[in-house]
Design a protein around this motif. Structure first.
Motif, PDB file in Angstrom:
ATOM      1  N   ILE A  64      -4.641   3.454  13.387  1.00  0.00           N
ATOM      2  CA  ILE A  64      -4.284   4.702  13.760  1.00  0.00           C
ATOM      3  C   ILE A  64      -3.272   6.068  13.300  1.00  0.00           C
ATOM      4  CG2 ILE A  64      -5.041   6.995  14.713  1.00  0.00           C
ATOM      5  CD1 ILE A  64      -7.730   5.489  16.308  1.00  0.00           C
ATOM      6  N   THR A  65      -3.275   6.705  12.754  1.00  0.00           N
ATOM      7  CA  THR A  65      -1.986   7.210  12.193  1.00  0.00           C
ATOM      8  C   THR A  65      -1.154   7.904  13.255  1.00  0.00           C
ATOM      9  OG1 THR A  65      -2.516   7.699  10.505  1.00  0.00           O
ATOM     10  CG2 THR A  65      -0.767   9.151  11.235  1.00  0.00           C
ATOM     11  N   GLY A  66      -0.029   7.230  14.128  1.00  0.00           N
ATOM     12  CA  GLY A  66       0.487   8.467  14.750  1.00  0.00           C
ATOM     13  C   GLY A  66       0.758   7.432  16.359  1.00  0.00           C
ATOM     14  N   TYR A  67       0.018   6.791  15.971  1.00  0.00           N
ATOM     15  CA  TYR A  67       0.100   6.091  17.406  1.00  0.00           C
ATOM     16  C   TYR A  67      -0.298   4.571  17.507  1.00  0.00           C
ATOM     17  CZ  TYR A  67      -2.198  10.395  19.371  1.00  0.00           C
ATOM     18  OH  TYR A  67      -2.428  11.894  19.985  1.00  0.00           O
ATOM     19  N   ASP A  68      -0.552   3.538  16.535  1.00  0.00           N
ATOM     20  CA  ASP A  68      -0.791   2.158  16.032  1.00  0.00           C
ATOM     21  C   ASP A  68       0.253   1.631  15.560  1.00  0.00           C
ATOM     22  OD1 ASP A  68      -3.437   1.694  17.744  1.00  0.00           O
ATOM     23  OD2 ASP A  68      -4.470   2.349  16.164  1.00  0.00           O
ATOM     24  N   ALA A  69       1.107   1.290  15.932  1.00  0.00           N
ATOM     25  CA  ALA A  69       2.071   0.634  16.002  1.00  0.00           C
ATOM     26  C   ALA A  69       1.557  -1.074  14.755  1.00  0.00           C
ATOM     27  CB  ALA A  69       3.378   0.151  16.843  1.00  0.00           C
ATOM     28  N   ALA A  70       1.187  -1.121  14.888  1.00  0.00           N
ATOM     29  CA  ALA A  70       0.410  -2.758  14.938  1.00  0.00           C
ATOM     30  C   ALA A  70      -1.297  -2.239  14.377  1.00  0.00           C
ATOM     31  CB  ALA A  70       0.197  -4.148  15.361  1.00  0.00           C
ATOM     32  N   THR A 184      -7.997  -0.731  27.865  1.00  0.00           N
ATOM     33  CA  THR A 184      -8.247  -1.923  26.997  1.00  0.00           C
ATOM     34  C   THR A 184      -6.694  -2.111  26.295  1.00  0.00           C
ATOM     35  OG1 THR A 184      -8.405  -1.392  25.210  1.00  0.00           O
ATOM     36  CG2 THR A 184     -10.018  -2.150  26.336  1.00  0.00           C
ATOM     37  N   GLY A 185      -6.487  -3.820  26.663  1.00  0.00           N
ATOM     38  CA  GLY A 185      -5.097  -3.300  25.701  1.00  0.00           C
ATOM     39  C   GLY A 185      -4.233  -4.815  26.287  1.00  0.00           C
ATOM     40  N   GLU A 186      -3.089  -5.888  25.882  1.00  0.00           N
ATOM     41  CA  GLU A 186      -2.927  -6.953  25.497  1.00  0.00           C
ATOM     42  C   GLU A 186      -2.067  -7.037  27.023  1.00  0.00           C
ATOM     43  OE1 GLU A 186      -0.684 -10.113  23.632  1.00  0.00           O
ATOM     44  OE2 GLU A 186      -1.270  -8.527  22.693  1.00  0.00           O
ATOM     45  N   ALA A 193       2.586  -3.458  19.264  1.00  0.00           N
ATOM     46  CA  ALA A 193       1.195  -4.024  19.667  1.00  0.00           C
ATOM     47  C   ALA A 193       0.533  -2.297  19.597  1.00  0.00           C
ATOM     48  CB  ALA A 193       0.610  -4.485  21.266  1.00  0.00           C
ATOM     49  N   PRO A 194      -0.498  -2.889  18.821  1.00  0.00           N
ATOM     50  CA  PRO A 194      -1.867  -1.466  18.682  1.00  0.00           C
ATOM     51  C   PRO A 194      -2.095  -0.608  19.673  1.00  0.00           C
ATOM     52  CG  PRO A 194      -2.640  -3.552  17.865  1.00  0.00           C
ATOM     53  CD  PRO A 194      -1.286  -4.298  19.126  1.00  0.00           C
ATOM     54  N   ALA A 195      -1.535   0.346  20.145  1.00  0.00           N
ATOM     55  CA  ALA A 195      -1.844   1.243  20.884  1.00  0.00           C
ATOM     56  C   ALA A 195      -3.896   0.672  22.065  1.00  0.00           C
ATOM     57  CB  ALA A 195      -1.579   2.485  21.143  1.00  0.00           C
ATOM     58  N   ASP A 196      -2.990   0.825  23.007  1.00  0.00           N
ATOM     59  CA  ASP A 196      -4.175   0.884  24.710  1.00  0.00           C
ATOM     60  C   ASP A 196      -5.144   1.783  23.944  1.00  0.00           C
ATOM     61  OD1 ASP A 196      -2.536  -1.427  25.686  1.00  0.00           O
ATOM     62  OD2 ASP A 196      -2.499  -0.036  27.012  1.00  0.00           O
ATOM     63  N   ARG A 197      -6.751   1.581  24.904  1.00  0.00           N
ATOM     64  CA  ARG A 197      -7.757   2.581  24.123  1.00  0.00           C
ATOM     65  C   ARG A 197      -7.981   3.048  25.463  1.00  0.00           C
ATOM     66  NH1 ARG A 197      -5.421   2.272  19.166  1.00  0.00           N
ATOM     67  NH2 ARG A 197      -7.085   2.794  17.654  1.00  0.00           N
ATOM     68  N   ILE A 198      -8.021   3.863  26.167  1.00  0.00           N
ATOM     69  CA  ILE A 198      -8.582   3.987  27.594  1.00  0.00           C
ATOM     70  C   ILE A 198     -10.356   4.366  27.304  1.00  0.00           C
ATOM     71  CG2 ILE A 198      -8.975   6.097  29.697  1.00  0.00           C
ATOM     72  CD1 ILE A 198      -5.858   6.361  28.841  1.00  0.00           C
ATOM     73  N   ILE A 199     -10.870   4.198  27.463  1.00  0.00           N
ATOM     74  CA  ILE A 199     -12.784   3.922  26.939  1.00  0.00           C
ATOM     75  C   ILE A 199     -13.452   4.955  28.101  1.00  0.00           C
ATOM     76  CG2 ILE A 199     -14.480   2.991  25.951  1.00  0.00           C
ATOM     77  CD1 ILE A 199     -12.817   1.202  24.867  1.00  0.00           C
ATOM     78  N   LEU A 200     -13.871   6.051  28.253  1.00  0.00           N
ATOM     79  CA  LEU A 200     -14.483   6.789  29.231  1.00  0.00           C
ATOM     80  C   LEU A 200     -16.353   6.278  29.698  1.00  0.00           C
ATOM     81  CD1 LEU A 200     -13.375  10.717  29.041  1.00  0.00           C
ATOM     82  CD2 LEU A 200     -12.540   8.524  29.612  1.00  0.00           C
TER      83      LEU A 200
END
Length: 358
Positions: A64-70, A184-186, A193-200
């Protein structure tokens, strides 16, 4: 074919995408049209041909543009069909019992905040804007304490229902009943790493008041900020307690208000004798036991911040996560940072809980 399909997704090319589909539609492309993608690639890992049909195991990588470094990676199973020698996609699903992607649940709407990106299904843009406002307040609140040595941005996913939340997590939804959100995240992931996702969980989150929703988003944002310093050595009483401490920080909430289950346990003379174990944080466990675990962790971090200071709490958190193994991590950090031991901390925590709830 997979390369053409990936190019069509990135370009939003409906005709190009339909040319890779056995049924000739572009519904999936329409559903993810608002997701700001910078990369989308397929890696074929296994192919099982069977005449004019085949089953392909594919690893999808996207950012995702601007969020995921990987890239985020997702293993997919594609059922293919041959049409005059050209392979076309008849179905594209998660491999085995893997997690779904949000756009598999319907058309995704996207709202960009100052510090956040909210992606939702089955929610109005106005509703998603409200979630973005909460996240935009959470980020600077976390930065004020933890600092700015993290991305300072969060991705919030809003599925349609609790069942849909479970599918995003690749887990039974029953385990998240009453849980307003998860991140979620490592653990110990690097800045690359990819950006964490906050899932509601909309069924639990939306019934909270404004204050409760803000506490939840600040709590989850804390997990995003602390991810690189949260490792397998970090016990859940510390990671969850710290996130709650930061979520409640400055709110003026009393222990009786924020720790009702422990308050009731005190009335029954049943206060816990030890800091919460990881098992007590299991979502599928007893609700009151889970609440007591969160409340106990919060009061432990609150006590450390009050008695040793906020900076010592942060240093303790990072020192624990800096260990390679769980064994001895808390004990060593207590000695090195706070000048105490686990037995003394536990005894003082029990006394503190009684005093706060008195």
């Amino acid at each position: 074919m997979l390369e053409r399909r990936a190019e069509a997704v990135l370009a939003g090319d409906a005709a190009g995408f339909r040319a890779t589909e056995a049924d000739g539609d572009a519904d999936e492309l329409d559903d993810l049209a608002q997701v700001p993608l910078s990369t989308w690639k397929y890696e074929l890992t296994h192919l099982e041909p069977a005449g004019d049909e085949a089953t392909a195991t594919v690893r999808l990588r996207y950012r995702i543009t601007g969020y995921d470094a990987a890239p985020i990676t997702a293993d997919r199973t594609l059922r293919l069909r041959s049409d005059d020698g050209a392979w076309l996609v008849a179905s594209d699903r998660p491999q085995g019992k893997g997690a779904e992607q949000l756009w598999e649940q319907g058309e995704v709407r996207a709202v960009q905040g100052q510090h956040s990106l909210v992606l939702g299904v089955g929610r109005s843009t106005e509703k998603l804007r409200g979630y973005a406002d909460l996240a935009d307040r959470a980020v600077p609140a976390v930065q004020e304490v933890w600092g700015k040595g993290w991305s300072g941005r969060v991705v919030v996913l809003v599925p349609r229902s609790l069942d849909a939340m479970g599918k995003l997590l690749g887990a039974p939804s029953s385990g998240y009943q009453g849980i307003a959100a998860v991140t979620t995240g490592e653990a110990g992931g690097s800045d690359a790493a990819p950006a964490d996702r906050i899932i509601l969980n909309p069924e639990a989150f939306d019934v909270l008041g404004d204050f409760g929703q803000q506490v939840v988003l600040t709590h989850e944002t804390t997990h995003v900020a602390t991810r690189t310093d949260t490792t397998p050595a970090t016990p859940l009483w510390l990671s969850e307690g710290f996130a709650d401490w930061l979520g409640y920080r400055g709110s003026g909430r009393t222990a009786q208000q924020a720790a009702p289950e422990l308050d009731r346990a005190l009335d029954r003379s049943e206060l816990p004798v030890a800091l919460p174990t990881d098992d007590e944080f299991a979502f599928a466990g007893h609700a009151s036991r889970l609440a007591q675990a969160y409340e106990g962790g919060w009061l432990a971090c609150k006590m450390i911040a009050e008695r040793w200071g906020q900076q010592k709490l942060l240093a303790f958190y990072k020192a624990v996560g800096g260990h390679e193994r769980r064994d001895g991590a808390v004990e060593d950090a207590l000695d090195e940072v706070l000048g105490t031991d686990l037995e003394t901390l536990t005894r003082e925590w029990r006394e503190y809980v009684r005093q706060e709830l008195a």
